[in-house]
Structures are given as C-alpha cells and as structure tokens.
Scaffold this active site. Sequence first.
Site, short mmCIF file in Angstrom:
data_model
loop_
_atom_site.label_atom_id
_atom_site.label_comp_id
_atom_site.label_asym_id
_atom_site.label_seq_id
_atom_site.Cartn_x
_atom_site.Cartn_y
_atom_site.Cartn_z
CG ASP A 44 -0.39 0.03 2.52
OD1 ASP A 44 0.85 -0.04 2.63
OD2 ASP A 44 -1.15 0.13 3.52
CB SER A 45 4.59 1.69 -0.25
OG SER A 45 4.74 0.50 -1.01
CG ASP A 83 0.31 -4.01 2.16
OD1 ASP A 83 0.03 -4.68 3.18
OD2 ASP A 83 1.11 -3.05 2.16
CE LYS A 113 3.06 -5.69 3.85
NZ LYS A 113 2.52 -4.66 4.78
CD GLU A 115 0.59 -1.48 8.14
OE1 GLU A 115 0.25 -0.72 9.08
OE2 GLU A 115 1.06 -1.07 7.07
CD GLU A 182 7.92 -0.20 7.42
OE1 GLU A 182 6.95 -0.91 7.10
OE2 GLU A 182 8.10 0.96 6.98
O1 KIV Z 1 3.50 -1.10 1.60
C1 KIV Z 1 4.67 -1.52 1.56
O2 KIV Z 1 5.41 -1.30 0.60
C2 KIV Z 1 5.13 -2.27 2.71
C3 KIV Z 1 6.59 -2.58 2.79
C4 KIV Z 1 7.33 -1.40 3.24
C5 KIV Z 1 6.87 -3.76 3.64
O3 KIV Z 1 4.37 -2.59 3.56
#
Ligand code: KIV
Length: 276
Positions: A44-45, A83, A113, A115, A182
Amino acid sequence: MRVTITDIKEMKQRKEKIPMLTSYDYVTAKMVDEAGVPLILVGDSLGMVILGYESTIPVTMEEMLHHTKAVVRGARKALIVGDMPFMTYHTSVSDALHNAARFIQEGGAQAVKLEGGEVVAEKVRRLVDCGIPVMGHIGLTPQSIHQLGGFKVRGKAAEEAKKLLRDAQALEEAGAFAIVLECTPAPLSKLITQKVAIPTIGIGAGPDCDGQVQVISDILGLYTEFVPKHAKQYTKLAEAMKSAVTDYLAEVKSESFPTMKESYTMDESLLESLDR
Ligand code: KIV
C-alpha cells in the site's frame, strides 16, 4: 511453476536469504520477476510512491486490486502478496475474510499482508483456516502512523521490544507464513528471527532477518521526496527520466525530433488526387 509459501518457508530452513520487492504495475513486475525475485509485494506504499498521497491511509481496496491485477499479469513466477489497506481487516473477521478473498479471487494474488500482531491474530487464524496465506507486518506499521506519532524505529525500549516478540509469536501461532519487520533495531530483529520458525523479512531491520524487502521506487531512485535511511539507491532513475524528458522537450521545440527516421512514408503521387 509459481513460488509457493512452502518454498519461502524452506528458504529459511536452508538459511537461504529471501529477497522481496514491491511492484505496482505490469512492466515493473515483469522486470522484477524476470530478475528472479521470488516474492513480490503489491504494497500500500502505492499510495505514496505512485498515487501521491501523503500516507498509506487513503489507499482503497479498488486501487489495490487495480494494481494487483497488473502485477499478476506481469509476474509469472513470483509469489504475489496483496497488501490489505487501512481498515479493511480491523473492523471484523467477516470484513477481513471478504477483503482478503477479493485479493485472491479478483486480484489474482496468492497471499495477503496485514499490519499488526496480537491484535490481528484472530483474523489471521481465520484467513489461514479458509485457505488464504497471510504475511504479518510488525514494528513500524505505517497504517498506524497517527497513533505511533510518526515514522520512527520501534522496539528500542524493553517493553516495546517484548511486545514485538509477543506479536511475532502470536502471528506464527495464528498460522502466518512470514512476518515483515519494519524499522526494528537489528539486535531485536535477530532475536525475533531466532525465536520464530517462519521467515522474517526485514525493512530497516538489519542484516539478520531471513529476507529483505524494499520499496522498488526507493532502490531505483524514482521516489525522491523522502529517502528512508534504510533504503539504498542502486540507480537514480528520476534523474535519468528528467534528463530524457528535457532532451525531448528541447528537440520538439527545435524541430530536431521527429526526423524521417521516426516517420512513415507513402506513395506521394496519391496525394495529387487529394490536392485538387
Ligand atoms: O506497503 C509496503 O510497501 C510495505 C513494505 C514497506 C513492507 O508494507
């Protein structure tokens, strides 16, 4: 054959380092896949490095699915992890299941993924029981940035370090196949890596994690608004792109582009009938 979560877990057992990179589009995913990276995260970056948001919080399921589909079309071999965006899994087990299933069914990802540690363990257990592989993510969790008070290293103090170890163990017990650490101090990451049987994938977590993940825009020098301490720029693509665009601009203005080399020809006698 596509990489599986068993392959990833076996890499830890063989003490073979696990490289992971983010990707958000077809072209990049194809290149990352062809280079042999076994794990691709559609992070989600995306919100910050592609869509220009100030944080990852505004990212929606629809945006994530749109980009996940493009990555899946580009990468034939890597295991693709979608994510889960902010508040798409905290609200209830049922929401977590519904949204994770969309990543697998609509997006074509092979895992998700999310959090959090102990706080999301119940949801992780249900997803895994329903056949959806889950990667955990603890330490600096960007979706909690307002609660955490900024992008800071986590686990320097004893209580927080203990909590992170408990979080990692809760994720392992819940059935996660790997955990992103992280921005955790290197000695703590090493300890967590020794204490859990599943792979740890570090970002700003030192050299002793089982694997490493980086945001592709950071290692390519594409996103230059903020370069984290833990990122290494292997090239400076933003500079190369700007220079190419500047050259193009100058050549169009000076009429040195296009030439006949970049143009198409025809039988010009045909034009006579048009010119009457
Ligand atoms: O969203 C992302 O790119 C991430 C990574 C930094 C692990 O969660």
